[in-house]
Scaffold this active site. Structure first.
Site, short mmCIF file in Angstrom:
data_model
loop_
_atom_site.label_atom_id
_atom_site.label_comp_id
_atom_site.label_asym_id
_atom_site.label_seq_id
_atom_site.Cartn_x
_atom_site.Cartn_y
_atom_site.Cartn_z
N ARG A 51 -3.78 -13.29 3.06
CA ARG A 51 -3.78 -14.07 4.04
C ARG A 51 -3.25 -13.44 5.47
O ARG A 51 -2.81 -13.12 6.54
CB ARG A 51 -3.89 -15.40 4.36
N LYS A 80 11.30 1.59 -9.37
CA LYS A 80 12.08 2.22 -9.93
C LYS A 80 13.53 1.76 -9.76
O LYS A 80 14.25 1.94 -9.73
CB LYS A 80 12.35 3.46 -8.97
N ARG A 101 7.66 -9.80 2.47
CA ARG A 101 6.97 -10.39 1.80
C ARG A 101 7.72 -10.21 0.70
O ARG A 101 7.54 -9.09 0.00
CB ARG A 101 5.79 -10.82 1.48
N HIS A 129 8.68 -19.71 4.80
CA HIS A 129 7.72 -19.18 5.85
C HIS A 129 7.99 -18.99 6.83
O HIS A 129 6.33 -20.15 7.75
CB HIS A 129 6.55 -18.91 4.69
#
Length: 356
Positions: A51, A80, A101, A129
């Site tokens: 979403r 890496k 995120r 969030h």
């Protein structure tokens, strides 16, 4: 507003402006179809998402802009060993704005502190969030007609639920808000969120029974138990089905209560509830695109530089004991803490209390 890490980075006036602009976009999307022509959004998703990532990408494309990025850490140089701040610094060479995120708490702060271009925290572990919170606020405002004088029930995983943490902090800006926190003791809200509620003087209660509390709620915000946050999978399996909202429980609720959920749901809301007119979670997901369109526009238009994300009076102490903190994954980050008037030190990245 060059960086958005937490809902507290926005004033109530700025939130009102974003919601008003979202309403304008909903009413006339064609008028905004070319507002971001020539602009590029980088979506740096170190953690799986459906979403939020698609909502950001859809938002930018519908504004006329372009999108580049990755959808997992394994498909980036993080595999890496590259740090989040280095990834962000490289990305701002190629894009005008970043949405990031990351599974570690405080990762957005670590990245944003090193770059100049706008950065939006699209979720950092179990911490914050903010764009989901803006989505939630738009949903509440459009369906309830106000953001004040509401009893808000939050149910499920309140410990790791970053959407819960962000929504509580945002709603503490408005008058007449009361919180009902429904969870097993193992998944109760973190101490720093509880302390924020107490310090702000908002009434709240913590209960374990959804059936006993649902009748007093204007809004019920359901959350899933997040298996990806648990170190002990046996504990996750024991708790994952603790709350299931079904038609029988809905009979106890107010006729005008709305049910929200940040999604994805697993089995905490029975599919039979989908047909109830009070079920708002799919509308909520749709509103997310419009509020992210408004946010992208505002952040690209804003020329004001954000102040330092690291407080000038931060002190360097020992390691943060939060196993989910970004400093646990990146040893090169300085171990910095802010000190409250009561002498409590909290990590500048994840906000957990220092236990040294």
């Amino acid at each position: 507003m060059k960086k958005l890490i937490s809902p507290l980075d926005l004033t109530t006036g700025e939130i009102d402006q974003l919601l008003a602009l979202s309403d304008q976009i909903i009413a006339d999307p064609a008028a905004f179809a070319h507002k971001c022509d020539g602009k590029i959004l980088a979506t740096l998703f170190f953690e799986p998402s459906t979403r939020t990532r698609l909502s950001f990408e859809s938002a930018m494309l519908r504004l006329g802009g372009k999108v580049l990025g990755f959808s997992s850490a394994n498909s980036s140089s993080a595999a890496k060993g590259e740090t989040v701040s280095d990834t962000a610094r490289m990305s701002e060479c190629y894009a005008d704005i970043i949405a990031m995120r990351h599974p570690k708490e405080g990762a957005a702060t670590a990245a944003a502190a090193k770059i100049r271009c706008p950065l939006i925290n699209a979720g950092d572990g179990g911490h914050q969030h903010p764009t989901q919170t803006l989505t939630d606020l738009l949903t509440i405002h459009r369906l309830k007609g106000r953001l004040d004088h509401l009893t808000i029930g939050l149910c499920g995983d309140l410990k790791f639920g970053r959407t819960v943490h962000s929504l509580i902090r945002a709603m503490m800006r408005y008058e007449g808000i009361r919180f009902v926190l429904v969870s097993p003791k193992e998944l109760a809200i973190p101490d720093y969120i509880r302390e924020d509620i107490i310090a702000a003087g908002y009434p709240f209660q913590e209960v374990e029974s959804l059936e006993d509390a649902i009748g007093e709620m204007d809004i019920l915000y359901m959350t899933r138990v997040q298996g990806e946050r648990f170190a002990d999978q046996a504990e996750f399996l024991r708790l994952r089905d603790h709350y299931i909202l079904d038609a029988a429980k809905m009979e106890r609720a107010k006729p005008d209560m709305i049910v929200m959920h940040p999604l994805p749901r697993v089995n905490e809301i029975a599919t039979e509830v989908d047909d109830d007119p009070r079920a708002a979670y799919f509308q909520q997901a749709n509103f997310g695109r419009f509020v992210r369109m408004a946010l992208i526009l505002k952040m690209l238009e804003d020329d004001e530089e954000t102040g330092s994300l690291i407080p000038a009076d931060a002190v360097e102490l020992g390691d943060c004991q939060n196993p989910h903190c970004i400093t646990q994954a990146e040893p090169s980050l300085p171990r910095l803490y802010t000190r409250s008037e009561k002498g409590v030190c909290r990590c500048v990245y994840c906000e957990h209390e220092y236990q040294g």
